[in-house]
Design a protein around this motif. Structure first.
Motif, short mmCIF file in Angstrom:
data_model
loop_
_atom_site.label_atom_id
_atom_site.label_comp_id
_atom_site.label_asym_id
_atom_site.label_seq_id
_atom_site.Cartn_x
_atom_site.Cartn_y
_atom_site.Cartn_z
N ASN A 143 -55.89 23.18 -6.19
CA ASN A 143 -55.49 23.17 -4.79
C ASN A 143 -54.07 23.68 -4.61
O ASN A 143 -53.76 24.39 -3.64
N PHE A 144 -53.18 23.32 -5.55
CA PHE A 144 -51.80 23.79 -5.45
C PHE A 144 -51.73 25.31 -5.58
O PHE A 144 -50.99 25.98 -4.86
N LEU A 145 -52.51 25.88 -6.48
CA LEU A 145 -52.51 27.33 -6.67
C LEU A 145 -52.96 28.06 -5.41
O LEU A 145 -52.42 29.12 -5.06
N TYR A 146 -53.93 27.50 -4.71
CA TYR A 146 -54.40 28.15 -3.48
C TYR A 146 -53.38 28.01 -2.34
O TYR A 146 -53.36 28.81 -1.41
N ILE A 147 -52.53 26.99 -2.41
CA ILE A 147 -51.44 26.87 -1.42
C ILE A 147 -50.37 27.93 -1.71
O ILE A 147 -49.89 28.60 -0.79
N LEU A 148 -50.02 28.08 -3.00
CA LEU A 148 -48.99 29.06 -3.36
C LEU A 148 -49.46 30.48 -3.13
O LEU A 148 -48.71 31.32 -2.62
N TYR A 149 -50.70 30.77 -3.52
CA TYR A 149 -51.20 32.14 -3.50
C TYR A 149 -52.55 32.19 -2.78
O TYR A 149 -53.62 32.21 -3.41
N PRO A 205 -56.75 36.69 -2.06
CA PRO A 205 -58.02 36.64 -2.84
C PRO A 205 -57.86 37.21 -4.25
O PRO A 205 -58.36 38.29 -4.56
N THR A 206 -57.14 36.50 -5.11
CA THR A 206 -57.03 36.89 -6.51
C THR A 206 -57.69 35.81 -7.36
O THR A 206 -57.93 34.70 -6.88
N SER A 207 -57.96 36.13 -8.61
CA SER A 207 -58.63 35.17 -9.48
C SER A 207 -57.72 33.98 -9.76
O SER A 207 -56.49 34.07 -9.69
N ILE A 208 -58.33 32.85 -10.12
CA ILE A 208 -57.57 31.65 -10.41
C ILE A 208 -56.66 31.87 -11.62
O ILE A 208 -55.55 31.33 -11.71
N GLY A 209 -57.13 32.71 -12.56
CA GLY A 209 -56.31 33.01 -13.73
C GLY A 209 -55.05 33.78 -13.36
O GLY A 209 -53.98 33.53 -13.91
N THR A 210 -55.19 34.72 -12.43
CA THR A 210 -54.03 35.48 -11.96
C THR A 210 -53.04 34.57 -11.24
O THR A 210 -51.82 34.67 -11.42
N LYS A 211 -53.56 33.67 -10.41
CA LYS A 211 -52.70 32.73 -9.70
C LYS A 211 -51.92 31.86 -10.70
O LYS A 211 -50.72 31.64 -10.55
N LEU A 212 -52.63 31.38 -11.73
CA LEU A 212 -52.00 30.51 -12.72
C LEU A 212 -50.90 31.27 -13.47
O LEU A 212 -49.80 30.74 -13.70
N GLY A 213 -51.19 32.52 -13.83
CA GLY A 213 -50.20 33.32 -14.55
C GLY A 213 -48.97 33.60 -13.71
O GLY A 213 -47.84 33.60 -14.22
N THR A 214 -49.17 33.85 -12.41
CA THR A 214 -48.05 34.12 -11.52
C THR A 214 -47.17 32.88 -11.35
O THR A 214 -45.94 32.96 -11.36
N TRP A 215 -47.81 31.72 -11.20
CA TRP A 215 -47.04 30.47 -11.11
C TRP A 215 -46.22 30.25 -12.39
O TRP A 215 -45.04 29.92 -12.34
N ARG A 216 -46.86 30.45 -13.53
CA ARG A 216 -46.17 30.23 -14.80
C ARG A 216 -44.98 31.17 -14.94
O ARG A 216 -43.91 30.80 -15.43
N GLN A 217 -45.15 32.41 -14.49
CA GLN A 217 -44.06 33.38 -14.56
C GLN A 217 -42.93 33.01 -13.62
O GLN A 217 -41.75 33.03 -14.00
N ASN A 218 -43.26 32.64 -12.39
CA ASN A 218 -42.22 32.28 -11.42
C ASN A 218 -41.46 31.03 -11.84
O ASN A 218 -40.23 30.96 -11.69
N ALA A 219 -42.19 30.05 -12.36
CA ALA A 219 -41.52 28.84 -12.83
C ALA A 219 -40.61 29.16 -14.01
O ALA A 219 -39.52 28.59 -14.15
#
Length: 525
Positions: free
Chosen positions: A71-77, A80-94
């Motif tokens: 749910n947090f990933l869908y708030i941040l991003y 319509p990208t894959s959940i893996g892409t969202k996770l990778g972007t969060w990890r990079q930004n953090a």
């Protein structure tokens, strides 16, 4: 509707995400928005929020079996990208919050250590007191320190503490829900006031600056149950307002049979005298007792005397070791602050406005301090001094376009934080708070479109700027004309009786009256 407090655990925050709590979701969306980034200082970047949530959610983990991560990933991003892409972007930004990361992701070792933070017992208060930087993993190794005992944060430990506290403070104290379910920019003005003690709300006319100061910000600062008759006061400056009105002056004394003259405190000194009684007593070298409170508030209303006596008798209030943070806040509002000759009004007390000279450390002699009486003295009747108490906050309001007023000099400007209130930012919020949407029903959206077009015409047709836009207070006047009139007739009354005059004043002498008439035709059509 969820509410995070400093006593909430990381687990509580995760539960809000699992339940998709409406308030919390909107808070995160706001903190992740362009609007929030522009409204706060330039030091705020989205990576601050992303790193903060990496701590609270115990690392950048796979969303499998962890609904709160998904749910947090869908708030941040939300794109319509894959959940893996969202996770990778969060990890990079953090990861960009950590020294040496740059475009890299948060490293695996750090991420694994974050997973070991006990979510069910760790309180959000660790961000307020900075204790989070000392988190350790299960082996006892500090998470945020390297082998050389140096913090891993890109701008150092103090900067990291400040930025994480900012995020937590906004989530817990700072977000103000508006009538349409969004968030008001009051969050930013409140934080500016708390940090700087003095704040100027400037901007276009009719944008609700005074209302916001007296209600939204005051409620946040003082608490909704505060007695505003005691803890808040407002004055309005005008060209005749001077030092004797604001600080102190010699006034005729008509109480006796013969006319005499005596020293009288002005509005601000009188307010500071009441708000700062504890610091005044301490500055005189005396103990804080009921008797000294009565002595130092001689001549003041009984309610303020009772207020402070009740305060020092509260359980846990230590009169021997009083800190500024222990004192209740007081708010002084100066409406139309630029309509007086400000340097003349403040005199030598401008020195006390500096944040470094708040409290007794900034005490100075005033013009008439040698004439202090038992009802006007501040610290001592002999050789008296004045200071602005640590618990006094000041808000000034002003319209940028008022041409009949003095401007702030640079020495004064640097002593205030400034926040511009634009018509565009507050229009929909204020109109709805005043009930215009309910009164107009299906015509409300058309009315907002008309308002937006009118303010754009001020830019494009009259060749002025946003400082000349008209705020919601003007357009809420339609409520006066709906009784017996249809929507179009009421709109014409607003133009004829309230808007046309100010626009014609804007262009007086510029031979553009015909353009104002065209704007009126478009607004009333």
């Amino acid at each position: 509707m969820g509410k995070i407090t400093w006593n909430s655990t990381f687990k509580d925050v995760q539960e809000l995400l699992i339940n998709e709590d409406e308030t919390f979701v909107k808070q995160l969306e706001y903190l992740n928005s362009d609007q929030f980034q522009k409204a706060t200082d330039s030091g705020y970047l989205r990576r601050n929020l992303h790193f903060f949530m990496a701590i609270v959610l115990q690392g950048v983990q796979s969303p499998k079996s962890k609904k709160y991560i998904e749910n947090f990933l869908y708030i941040l991003y939300p794109n319509p990208t894959s959940i893996g892409t969202k996770l990778g972007t969060w990890r990079q930004n953090a990861g960009r919050f950590v020294e040496g990361s740059d475009a890299k992701s948060i490293d695996t070792d750090l991420n694994n250590q974050l997973k070991e933070i006990p979510a069910n017992t760790t309180l959000m208060d660790v961000f307020r007191n900075g204790a989070w930087v000392n988190f350790k993993d299960s082996s006892g190794k500090p998470i945020f320190w390297d082998a050389n005992n140096k913090s891993i944060f890109i701008y150092g430990e103090d900067d990291a503490k400040q930025k994480m506290k900012q995020i937590a403070d906004f989530l817990i104290n700072g977000t103000q829900i508006t009538s349409d379910g969004g968030f008001s920019l009051m969050v930013d003005t409140y934080s500016l006031l708390k940090a700087n003690k003095q704040l100027i709300l400037n901007g276009a006319p009719g944008t609700g600056k005074t209302f916001s100061a007296r209600n939204e910000i005051a409620d946040k600062l003082l608490g909704k149950n505060a007695d505003k008759n005691i803890q808040m006061e407002m004055v309005q400056f005008h060209p005749s307002y001077d030092y004797t009105d604001f600080i102190e002056g010699i006034r005729p004394n008509l109480a006796s049979e013969s006319i005499g003259y005596t020293l009288k405190n002005g509005s601000f000194k009188s307010f500071c005298r009441k708000a700062g009684v504890i610091e005044r007593i301490k500055a005189s070298g005396k103990n804080v007792t009921e008797g000294n409170i009565k002595e130092f508030l001689k001549g003041e209303d009984k309610s303020i005397v009772d207020f402070w006596i009740n305060k020092i008798n509260e359980e846990g209030f230590d009169t021997e070791n009083i800190k500024p943070a222990d004192l209740p806040p007081f708010l002084f509002i100066i409406d139309e602050i630029n309509r007086a000759e400000i340097s003349k009004v403040l005199g030598e007390t401008m020195f006390c406005l500096d944040a470094d000279y708040r409290g007794a450390n900034g005490k100075i002699a005033t013009q008439y301090s040698a004439l202090a009486t038992d009802e006007t003295f501040y610290i001592n009747e002999d050789n008296d001094k004045f200071f602005i108490p640590s618990n006094v906050y000041i808000i000034g309001t002003m319209n940028d376009i008022d041409r009949s007023v003095e401007v702030f000099d640079f020495a004064l400007r640097r002593r205030f934080a400034w926040h511009e209130v634009t018509a565009e930012a507050v229009m929909d919020k204020v109109l709805k708070e005043m009930g215009v949407d309910n009164a107009l029903g299906n015509d409300y959206n058309n009315y907002v479109s008309k308002i937006t077009a009118l303010n754009k015409s001020i830019d494009n047709t009259l060749k002025l700027n946003r400082h000349y836009h008209l705020g919601p207070s003007y357009f809420a006047k339609i409520l006066l004309y709906l009784d017996g009139n249809n929507y179009q007739e009421a709109r014409k009354e607003v133009w004829d009786n309230h808007l046309s005059q100010i626009l014609n004043e804007y262009v007086k002498g510029k031979r553009t009256e015909s353009e104002v008439a065209k704007i009126g035709d478009d607004f009333t059509a």
